[in-house]
Design an enzyme around this catalytic site. Structure first.
Site, PDB file in Angstrom:
ATOM      1  N   HIS A   1      34.217  38.379  39.246  1.00 18.11           N
ATOM      2  CA  HIS A   1      34.943  37.496  40.166  1.00 18.11           C
ATOM      3  C   HIS A   1      35.826  36.485  39.423  1.00 18.11           C
ATOM      4  CE1 HIS A   1      31.944  38.392  43.673  1.00 18.11           C
ATOM      5  NE2 HIS A   1      32.801  39.368  43.452  1.00 18.11           N
TER       6      HIS A   1
ATOM      7  N   CYS B   1      49.898  30.535  37.181  1.00 21.25           N
ATOM      8  CA  CYS B   1      51.002  30.222  38.086  1.00 21.25           C
ATOM      9  C   CYS B   1      51.439  31.525  38.744  1.00 21.25           C
ATOM     10  CB  CYS B   1      52.159  29.597  37.325  1.00 21.25           C
ATOM     11  SG  CYS B   1      53.621  29.419  38.371  1.00 21.25           S
TER      12      CYS B   1
END
Ligand code: NAD
Ligand code: ZN
Length: 247
Positions: free
Chosen positions: A118, A126
């Protein structure tokens, strides 16, 4: 009821095991899990704070949740459960540790072969220009009371964790499935086994002829098929297992 001695025996027989951990392995480090009554989702609606749609629609709101979480996660220290699992790896008893946790505590406790399915808080990205930012830089922005933004293009940064609605990193999940298939023993610690596709790893192991052992406080979705289930606290149980195996 099964106890640590039964798990130690299973581990001896299997020789090596694959470990799968969830949020329950970190609660003793003071990090709340998600689904228990004291878990995070009792206070925050995951649809509002943990989906990629929520992040795209209102990244500032999602960071109001994550900034609290970052501090809790970076302040936390590994506990007996993390340390015991790292010790098992040092003794050559582990062929891989798959974790759903994003907190880096396995690594900090000394585990080396960690598959973070995960993602983690190690970096932020970004989404506009692809630039990546390390945890320390992100923490500095948070400490300054700012929402972390890209210094190149100004977009709000996204934590390097997999949000609901996002795909998992293909290489990590493939390796996790391969390890589960090859495991003679899959040891699950602190997970309700309700989140897919990770929950499917248990089926992968039993279908290939391996066994699943579970250490978890409370029920999991796989209890009925597990070879062994210990309903106990991960730290105490695993510490005892490590001691028994050393004896
Ligand atoms: P979950 O909240 O669904 O299940 C955790 C289980 O652990 C519960 O059954 C709980 O009773 C049990 N538990 C709690 N403390 C325990 C202890 N000391 N010993 C043994 N068992 C204990 O968590 P999950 O199955 O990991 O799935 C939830 C998702 O939450 C994952 O996607 C994961 O990415 C994310 N998550 C991560 C963290 C973290 O990084 N520490 C924290 C919360 C949630
Ligand atoms: Zn950018």
């Amino acid at each position: 009821m099964a106890e640590a001695a039964d798990l130690a025996r299973l581990l001896r027989t299997a020789g090596r095991c694959v470990i799968l951990t969830g949020a329950g392995v970190s609660t003793e480090s003071g990090i709340p899990d998600f689904r228990s009554p004291t878990g995070m989702w009792a206070h925050y609606d995951p649809m509002e704070y943990a989906t990629i749609e929520a992040f795209e629609n209102d990244p500032e709101k999602v960071w109001s949740f994550y900034s609290l979480r970052y501090r809790a996660l970076t302040d936390a220290e590994p506990n007996d459960a993390h340390r015991a699992l790292a010790e098992l790896e040092r003794r050559g008893l582990v062929s891989g540790l798959i974790t759903q946790n994003i907190d880096l505590l396995h690594e900090r406790a000394g585990s080396r072969d960690v598959i973070e399915v995960h993602g983690s808080i190690r970096e932020c990205v970004c989404l506009s220009c692809g630039r990546r930012y390390g945890m320390d830089e992100v923490l500095r922005m948070l400490e300054a009371g700012e929402i972390p933004r890209c210094t190149s293009c100004g977009s709000v940064l996204k934590p390097g964790v997999v949000m609901f609605g996002e795909l998992l990193d293909a290489a990590s999940i493939e390796r996790a499935f391969q390890l589960a298939r090859e495991a003679r023993l899959l040891l699950v610690v602190g997970s309700t086994l309700e989140v897919q596709p990770v929950a499917g790893l248990t089926w992968e192991t039993v279908t290939a002829g391996g066994d699943v052992a579970i250490v978890n406080l409370g029920p999991t979705a796989f209890d009925h098929r597990a070879k062994l289930k210990i309903d106990g606290t991960a730290g105490a149980v695993l510490r005892e297992v490590v001691e028994l195996l050393a004896a």
